[in-house]
Design a protein around this motif. Sequence first.
Motif, PDB file in Angstrom:
ATOM      1  N   ASP A 115      18.890 -16.741   1.882  1.00 47.28           N
ATOM      2  CA  ASP A 115      18.060 -17.078   2.771  1.00 47.28           C
ATOM      3  C   ASP A 115      18.776 -16.401   4.299  1.00 47.28           C
ATOM      4  OD1 ASP A 115      16.252 -17.801   1.228  1.00 47.28           O
ATOM      5  OD2 ASP A 115      16.149 -19.991   1.723  1.00 47.28           O
ATOM      6  N   ALA A 116      19.740 -16.718   4.578  1.00 49.27           N
ATOM      7  CA  ALA A 116      20.634 -16.399   5.821  1.00 49.27           C
ATOM      8  C   ALA A 116      20.688 -14.992   5.776  1.00 49.27           C
ATOM      9  CB  ALA A 116      21.892 -17.163   5.790  1.00 49.27           C
ATOM     10  N   VAL A 117      20.904 -14.389   4.927  1.00 44.72           N
ATOM     11  CA  VAL A 117      21.110 -12.933   5.070  1.00 44.72           C
ATOM     12  C   VAL A 117      19.879 -12.206   5.343  1.00 44.72           C
ATOM     13  CG1 VAL A 117      21.938 -10.823   3.799  1.00 44.72           C
ATOM     14  CG2 VAL A 117      23.350 -12.819   3.658  1.00 44.72           C
ATOM     15  N   ASP A 166      27.752 -17.766  12.018  1.00 43.17           N
ATOM     16  CA  ASP A 166      28.832 -17.567  11.455  1.00 43.17           C
ATOM     17  C   ASP A 166      28.895 -16.416  10.448  1.00 43.17           C
ATOM     18  OD1 ASP A 166      29.782 -19.569  13.105  1.00 43.17           O
ATOM     19  OD2 ASP A 166      29.861 -21.140  11.315  1.00 43.17           O
ATOM     20  N   LEU A 167      27.876 -16.213   9.465  1.00 48.07           N
ATOM     21  CA  LEU A 167      27.628 -15.347   8.639  1.00 48.07           C
ATOM     22  C   LEU A 167      27.581 -13.929   9.247  1.00 48.07           C
ATOM     23  CD1 LEU A 167      25.387 -16.848   6.023  1.00 48.07           C
ATOM     24  CD2 LEU A 167      27.598 -15.987   5.512  1.00 48.07           C
ATOM     25  N   LEU A 170      30.940 -12.983  10.457  1.00 48.77           N
ATOM     26  CA  LEU A 170      31.832 -12.705   9.402  1.00 48.77           C
ATOM     27  C   LEU A 170      31.609 -11.141   8.632  1.00 48.77           C
ATOM     28  CD1 LEU A 170      33.950 -13.163   7.000  1.00 48.77           C
ATOM     29  CD2 LEU A 170      31.967 -14.063   5.678  1.00 48.77           C
ATOM     30  N   ALA A 171      30.318 -10.798   8.888  1.00 44.20           N
ATOM     31  CA  ALA A 171      30.134  -9.364   8.328  1.00 44.20           C
ATOM     32  C   ALA A 171      30.244  -8.459   9.473  1.00 44.20           C
ATOM     33  CB  ALA A 171      28.535  -9.227   8.324  1.00 44.20           C
ATOM     34  N   LYS A 172      30.417  -8.782  10.624  1.00 51.87           N
ATOM     35  CA  LYS A 172      30.781  -7.938  11.758  1.00 51.87           C
ATOM     36  C   LYS A 172      32.063  -7.750  11.907  1.00 51.87           C
ATOM     37  CE  LYS A 172      30.544  -7.463  16.870  1.00 51.87           C
ATOM     38  NZ  LYS A 172      29.586  -8.127  17.998  1.00 51.87           N
ATOM     39  N   THR A 173      32.974  -8.909  11.483  1.00 54.92           N
ATOM     40  CA  THR A 173      34.384  -8.666  11.626  1.00 54.92           C
ATOM     41  C   THR A 173      34.905  -7.752  10.318  1.00 54.92           C
ATOM     42  OG1 THR A 173      34.824 -10.718  12.468  1.00 54.92           O
ATOM     43  CG2 THR A 173      36.557  -9.996  11.310  1.00 54.92           C
ATOM     44  N   GLU A 183      28.945  -4.212  20.514  1.00 52.88           N
ATOM     45  CA  GLU A 183      28.050  -4.723  21.509  1.00 52.88           C
ATOM     46  C   GLU A 183      26.754  -5.287  21.169  1.00 52.88           C
ATOM     47  OE1 GLU A 183      27.092  -1.659  24.476  1.00 52.88           O
ATOM     48  OE2 GLU A 183      29.257  -1.269  25.100  1.00 52.88           O
ATOM     49  N   ILE A 184      26.591  -5.918  19.928  1.00 50.29           N
ATOM     50  CA  ILE A 184      25.747  -6.519  19.219  1.00 50.29           C
ATOM     51  C   ILE A 184      26.072  -7.939  18.765  1.00 50.29           C
ATOM     52  CG2 ILE A 184      23.867  -4.839  18.982  1.00 50.29           C
ATOM     53  CD1 ILE A 184      24.280  -5.386  16.023  1.00 50.29           C
ATOM     54  N   SER A 185      25.325  -8.921  18.730  1.00 50.66           N
ATOM     55  CA  SER A 185      25.830 -10.134  18.279  1.00 50.66           C
ATOM     56  C   SER A 185      24.457 -10.801  17.585  1.00 50.66           C
ATOM     57  CB  SER A 185      26.368 -11.171  19.237  1.00 50.66           C
ATOM     58  OG  SER A 185      25.147 -11.352  20.363  1.00 50.66           O
ATOM     59  N   PHE A 186      24.586 -12.197  17.009  1.00 51.12           N
ATOM     60  CA  PHE A 186      23.532 -12.595  16.302  1.00 51.12           C
ATOM     61  C   PHE A 186      22.539 -12.990  17.376  1.00 51.12           C
ATOM     62  CE2 PHE A 186      21.553 -16.839  15.211  1.00 51.12           C
ATOM     63  CZ  PHE A 186      20.846 -16.063  14.069  1.00 51.12           C
ATOM     64  N   THR A 187      23.022 -13.512  18.659  1.00 51.36           N
ATOM     65  CA  THR A 187      22.231 -13.669  19.740  1.00 51.36           C
ATOM     66  C   THR A 187      21.505 -12.431  20.261  1.00 51.36           C
ATOM     67  OG1 THR A 187      23.599 -15.433  20.772  1.00 51.36           O
ATOM     68  CG2 THR A 187      22.250 -14.319  22.179  1.00 51.36           C
TER      69      THR A 187
END
Length: 408
Positions: A115-117, A166-167, A170-173, A183-187
Amino acid sequence: MEKLAEYLGGKLETFQPLTRECSIYRVPERKRCLHPRDYTPKMVSIGPFHYGKPELKAMEEQKERYLKCFLQRTKARLASFLEFVKQREAEVRNCYAETIHNLASDEFVTMVLVDAVFLIELFLRYYNRNLRTDEDPILGKSCLFWEIRQDFLLLENQLPLFILNDLFNLAKTAASSHCFYEEISFTTVTCYWFRDDIVGYFPMKENLLEIHISEAKHFLHLLMLCLHPSQMPDQVKLKNDDQNIPSVKELHEAGVKFKSGSSKNLIDIKFSDGILEIPFFTVYYYDTERMHGCPSYFNDYIIMMSCLVNTPKDAEFLIQNKIIGLGFSEILPSVFRSLDRDCSWDIPFKYSGVVADLQAYCQLPRHKWKANLKQNYFNTPWASISVIAAVILLLLTVTQTICSFIGS
């Protein structure tokens, strides 16, 4: 009795106390019985409360497609994501106001990840068109897209935002192509998604989504934080707690003028010098959504608007004054009345000062006389000319009569 006490005592020991993190609740059955469809997702389940319902299973396959695409952009293995959620399972479970008995640990962890993904991938595709595929049934079909958007703001259809964030990190890292996440984030992607969904309907200051997302527990909580007024009108003690709020028609007949408020907050209704200011908003047929557990200021706003917009004529008048945007004036009164069923008149009422001033204004006869003249005799240029001509004719007649009387 000893065996019964031992059984009951053992059962009580299994209960976990509610924690501060608890923020996602079931809607009380009393309210659900009145409007069950308003509290139930129509297209997609998010979280455990509606997980596994047969009518929502059609979207489960699409969730898995999104998961596959999401994993292809990162070096982290699926097992790493599952382990990541597993480590936070207790924290996620504590966000729900009831123990999730029907999902064992492995199934719960899988549900949360999928669901989160799904949400993250959908937001990414909405933010970056290059990620969309031709066979995407959500972003390629507007009707499905809009239905899904509504499901994301249901109280029972939420995931805690911290696990989504957090997920994403993790994917970004572990991303195989760092330039994609540059230059993008979950926010970034979340605020981009909700900017049209929230700001498009409600007046709101810029960057409120970005300001509040760090403290929001879930998506609906984010909306409530953004609608929170910076200050409320002055409150007064109404005479006998008078709940008689005049309608738009009654106020208009009393000479009250209406103006689209300049405030960037939906709740900021003001009355001064005979002018009632209501911030602009847009209502569509799907805005009948109940937001259970909404703060008192929103409760009072619904009561206020329900009394003001009592008939379709009231709604049409507000549309003409550019207070309500393109919508359905015929159903607007019933929308507010249906929302009003879930609200209660609490003391102190947030708009008590505004209501007292409106009542006092309506009780002055001179305002009604002035409004009656303007609305019935000076409402158009031709009507004004006719009245003026009639007055002149009357004066000439009286003058002629007086002159004749003097001459005789």
